[in-house]
Design a protein around this motif. Structure first.
Motif, mmCIF file in Angstrom:
data_model
loop_
_atom_site.group_PDB
_atom_site.id
_atom_site.type_symbol
_atom_site.label_atom_id
_atom_site.label_comp_id
_atom_site.label_asym_id
_atom_site.label_seq_id
_atom_site.Cartn_x
_atom_site.Cartn_y
_atom_site.Cartn_z
ATOM 1 N N HIS A 130 -25.724 -2.022 -11.111
ATOM 2 C CA HIS A 130 -26.718 -0.969 -11.322
ATOM 3 C C HIS A 130 -27.471 -1.192 -12.632
ATOM 4 C CE1 HIS A 130 -28.705 2.855 -11.019
ATOM 5 N NE2 HIS A 130 -28.171 3.290 -12.145
ATOM 6 N N THR B 244 -31.483 -1.694 -13.330
ATOM 7 C CA THR B 244 -32.201 -0.930 -14.350
ATOM 8 C C THR B 244 -32.925 -1.844 -15.328
ATOM 9 O OG1 THR B 244 -30.549 0.849 -14.200
ATOM 10 C CG2 THR B 244 -31.947 0.826 -16.162
ATOM 11 N N ARG C 35 -27.726 4.450 -23.675
ATOM 12 C CA ARG C 35 -28.191 3.657 -22.530
ATOM 13 C C ARG C 35 -28.770 2.320 -22.996
ATOM 14 N NH1 ARG C 35 -29.095 7.111 -18.028
ATOM 15 N NH2 ARG C 35 -27.245 8.433 -17.967
#
Length: 454
Positions: free
Chosen positions: A67, A71, A218
């Motif tokens: 994932h 991204t 993040r």
């Protein structure tokens, strides 16, 4: 990374002419943008570090999850993805097919330890461009990536779509991760605070988060934010050559005295009358001895000059600097701080020391700095910070973006207790705010990137 100070030891043209190399710039090519994915942290970070130093590549991020790879492809606009797997599995093949479908222009290169012929065929049908066994080593991977990217990278990057991070947004998130405030970022990037806020809001939207601390989490988890590289590479020069001083400062008695000292000692120097970086073919770039920039009472803009030359910096202060000023200058990149009154006697020797890799301070400042560092060392203890279980719990909650009140409810304790524990975390890690705390914690291994959903 440090805004406004992109150090490069020699310009591309100078390096190629000195050593007869053919560079990407000479060929009209731009560096290939690379993303690395591996669930083994040591391998992932080693690959990212290796290709960051390899000519012709820019590592835009690294991640441990499929994932996260998706991204990064959306945010970083890579040309090629390097995927490290111990064994090629059906799940990996499905992930690669999804990446190929979503980003058809991205090359997929798999470094593997083992694979079956059936899965190899599936991976080829899924759009994997190349395979290389891990046993062949980094040189084989580098050679393969250069073969894959050599054809693709003429001209500028295509404009980012609405999801990709712009270079300015990457700069803002990098400065946020270093603990800079909005006003700091505005000053360093020479834009308005309102513009910084707009960039932050766009970064939050692209990351799907609602706070600065979670945005930093993040970015770190995706490898978009890296520790700043030290300016440690040695300029290539001929032994025995004297240092060349590139002098910049406002007209006045201090600058006059500095120039007179250099002339009187027979030391070569350049008087840079403009704050702008020296142009690419300026002869100072070709000096075969060490080059040192001497800044007199520097403003923020003056630091562009040593940034363009990638030189060590000596700062001359017209007023006697206190410890706070000295530490700030050292943090900015100075290797020595000299009071104007000491220039005639000390500057030539300081230049000699700096050219040989030393840092030079007055005895008084060195004593003060040693005392301050001893106090900080006593506060933080030696080695890795020793966090209590409660501090580790709260650090983990900060990483997922919880506020003080949310953390208090999650742990069933008072908000004041969370505040006090957070303050202890700041002291132990030597940080000033949440974003900087999370950056340091990730780099020390106190937080696992997989602990946040990316």
């Amino acid at each position: 990374m440090t805004a406004g100070r992109p150090y490069n030891r020699l310009t591309t043209g100078a390096r190629s002419q000195l050593f007869g190399e053919t560079t990407m710039a000479d060929l009209g090519l731009r560096p290939a943008r690379l993303v690395v994915q591996s669930d083994r942290r040591l391998v992932r970070e080693a690959l990212a570090a290796y290709f960051s130093d390899a000519r012709g590549f820019t590592v835009v991020g690294h991640t441990d999850t499929p994932h996260g790879l998706h991204t990064l492809c959306a945010l970083g606009r890579p040309d090629v993805c390097l995927i490290d797997v111990e064994a090629l599995t059906a799940r990996t093949v499905r992930t690669l097919r999804e990446i190929r479908t979503a980003f058809p222009g991205v090359d997929l290169v798999v470094a593997y330890t083992s694979l079956s012929l059936e899965l190899l065929a599936e991976a080829v049908r899924a759009g994997v461009t190349s395979f290389v066994p891990s046993s062949r080593g980094l040189d084989a991977v580098l050679k393969l990536l250069r073969q894959r990217t050599r054809r693709a990278h003429t001209g500028p990057l295509t404009a980012p779509d609405g999801q990709a991070l712009t270079d300015r947004e990457l700069g803002v998130i990098s400065l946020m991760s270093s603990g800079h405030t909005v006003s700091d970022i505005a000053r360093l990037l020479r834009i308005s605070p309102h513009t910084v806020d707009n960039h932050k809001r766009r970064v939050y939207a692209k990351f799907g988060v609602g706070s600065q601390s979670l945005a930093v989490s993040r970015a770190i988890a995706l490898g978009l934010v890296e520790p700043p590289k030290t300016n440690g590479e040695a300029r290539l020069w001929q032994p025995g050559q004297p240092p060349l001083a590139v002098v910049c400062g406002p007209p006045g008695p201090v600058l006059n005295q500095l120039v007179q000292t250099l002339v009187g000692r027979g030391l070569p120097f350049v008087h840079a009358r403009s704050q702008q970086p020296l142009h690419q073919d300026h002869w100072a770039r070709w000096h075969r001895g060490p080059v040192i920039t001497v800044l007199v009472d520097p403003s923020d803009r003056d630091w562009l000059l040593p940034a363009s030359l990638d030189t060590a910096v000596v700062v001359v202060q017209s007023a006697q600097p206190d410890l706070a000023v000295v530490t700030d200058l050292l943090a900015t990149g100075a290797r020595a701080v000299v009071h104007a009154d000491d220039v005639p006697d000390d500057l030539p020797e300081v230049l000699s020391l700096i050219s040989r890799g030393y840092v030079a301070l007055s005895a008084g400042h060195a004593t003060e700095l040693a005392g301050w560092m001893a106090v900080r060392h006593a506060e933080r203890g030696s080695g890795m910070p020793d966090l209590t279980a409660r501090e580790q719990d709260i650090l983990g909650l900060l990483a997922v973006g919880q506020t003080i009140r949310q953390a208090a409810r999650t742990l069933g304790i008072a908000a004041k207790t969370v505040e006090n524990t957070q303050a202890r975390l700041y002291r132990k890690l030597g940080t000033r705010n949440r974003a900087e705390t999370l950056t340091v914690a990730y780099r020390l291994g106190l937080l696992d990137p997989t602990s946040t959903s990316v």
